[in-house]
Design an enzyme around this catalytic site. Structure first.
Site, short mmCIF file in Angstrom:
data_model
loop_
_atom_site.label_atom_id
_atom_site.label_comp_id
_atom_site.label_asym_id
_atom_site.label_seq_id
_atom_site.Cartn_x
_atom_site.Cartn_y
_atom_site.Cartn_z
CG ASN A 100 57.60 46.29 27.76
OD1 ASN A 100 57.63 45.28 28.47
ND2 ASN A 100 56.60 46.52 26.91
CG HIS A 101 54.12 47.20 30.26
ND1 HIS A 101 53.70 48.06 29.27
CD2 HIS A 101 53.88 45.95 29.80
CE1 HIS A 101 53.21 47.35 28.25
NE2 HIS A 101 53.32 46.07 28.55
CD GLU A 152 56.86 44.45 32.02
OE1 GLU A 152 57.15 45.65 31.91
OE2 GLU A 152 56.41 43.79 31.09
CG ASN A 153 53.35 42.37 32.50
OD1 ASN A 153 54.15 41.49 32.18
ND2 ASN A 153 53.20 43.46 31.80
CG HIS A 211 53.78 37.05 29.46
ND1 HIS A 211 52.58 37.63 29.87
CD2 HIS A 211 54.74 37.95 29.78
CE1 HIS A 211 52.81 38.81 30.40
NE2 HIS A 211 54.12 39.03 30.35
CG HIS A 244 61.19 42.78 30.15
ND1 HIS A 244 60.53 41.87 30.94
CD2 HIS A 244 60.23 43.49 29.51
CE1 HIS A 244 59.23 42.03 30.81
NE2 HIS A 244 59.02 43.00 29.94
CG ASP A 284 57.11 38.74 32.46
OD1 ASP A 284 57.11 39.87 31.95
OD2 ASP A 284 58.02 37.91 32.27
CG HIS A 327 58.63 41.22 26.72
ND1 HIS A 327 57.74 42.20 27.14
CD2 HIS A 327 58.57 41.23 25.36
CE1 HIS A 327 57.18 42.78 26.09
NE2 HIS A 327 57.67 42.21 24.99
#
Length: 267
Positions: A68-69, A39-40, A179, A152, A8, A177
């Site tokens: 999910n983001h 995704e982040n 981290h 994820h 991530d 996810h």
């Protein structure tokens, strides 16, 4: 076949860590394919923009996965259909989901499938990941030589359960996810490489990439707080490198990668 996966990417520092270290990792490790979870990667730590997508690709990624983001930055619907090497979780429900849940990359005549999947436990209510991955593997198994899955998901048990379910059918499954890099990289009995979580790439200070004082405020007061990405201090890059057999697509070796102030690059 050697595959490099980076976990991530969080905020500005995460992108900067990729720009600084991904070329060095590729030079030293010589992976044939490089995959980055992005995704982040926006300044607010949710979603991805086209500008950041280009920055990560220019840093050396071949494929970017999400989570999910995926939809938190509304701009993504304007470009995801035109960027086949940017994939979102395959198990989003509905017939007209933008983008794709997997991609197939031709690497010197060998076909590598990269699949993005999202778990359900403590996560959004998407389609069953077991059913989704079954359908994808049935569709592509005769077309590809290697299959890599970025799962994820929140819980270690769900990640391991899906990996065990797929053992022998895919080359590798690595979780994202949460981290925090896990200390369990291994080859499962059927020949699938597994690691519960690759860890994150972003601010080393703060808490999971967010500013510490805001996280503490949330825990202490139990009241809603708007989290903000930590923009100062040192960075961390987390991931793994996986060697896979050209003969049968099974994993041979998986090794974690961790770069931070306590683990300087090259030491």
């Amino acid at each position: 076949m050697r595959l490099l996966f980076v976990g991530d990417t969080v905020g500005k520092i995460g992108v900067e860590m990729l720009q600084e270290y991904l070329p060095k990792l590729k030079k030293d490790l010589k992976p044939q394919i490089t995959i980055v979870n992005g995704e982040n990667s926006t300044a607010v730590g949710r979603g991805i923009s086209y500008k950041i997508y280009k920055q990560i690709m220019n840093a050396g990624a071949d494929v970017i996965t999400l989570g999910n983001h995926a939809w938190n930055n509304a701009e993504i619907v304007d470009f995801i259909n035109d960027t086949p090497n940017l994939i979102r979780p395959a198990n989003y429900p509905g017939p007209d989901v933008p983008g794709n849940g997997y991609t197939i990359v031709n690497v010197n005549g060998k076909m590598v499938a990269v699949i993005n999947l999202q778990g359900l436990v403590f996560m959004d209510n998407l389609n069953n990941p077991f059913d989704t991955i079954d359908a994808i593997i049935k569709e592509i198994k005769k077309k590809v030589d290697f299959i890599f899955v970025d799962l994820h998901a929140e819980t270690t048990s769900e990640k391991l359960a899906i990996a065990r379910y797929l053992d022998g059918q895919i080359s590798a499954l690595v979780g994202t996810h949460t981290h925090v890099q896990t200390n369990d990289a291994r080859i499962l009995p059927g020949g699938t490489a597994f690691m519960t979580d690759a860890g994150m790439t972003g601010p080393y200070d703060g808490i999971l990439g967010m500013q510490t004082d805001l996280i503490l405020q949330r825990f202490i007061t139990q009241r809603p707080v708007r989290f903000q990405v930590e923009e100062n201090g040192a960075g961390i890059l987390s991931g793994c490198v996986i060697d896979m057999s050209d003969r049968d697509g099974h994993a041979i070796k998986i090794k974690p990668i961790l770069i931070d102030p306590d683990h300087p690059y090259g030491n």
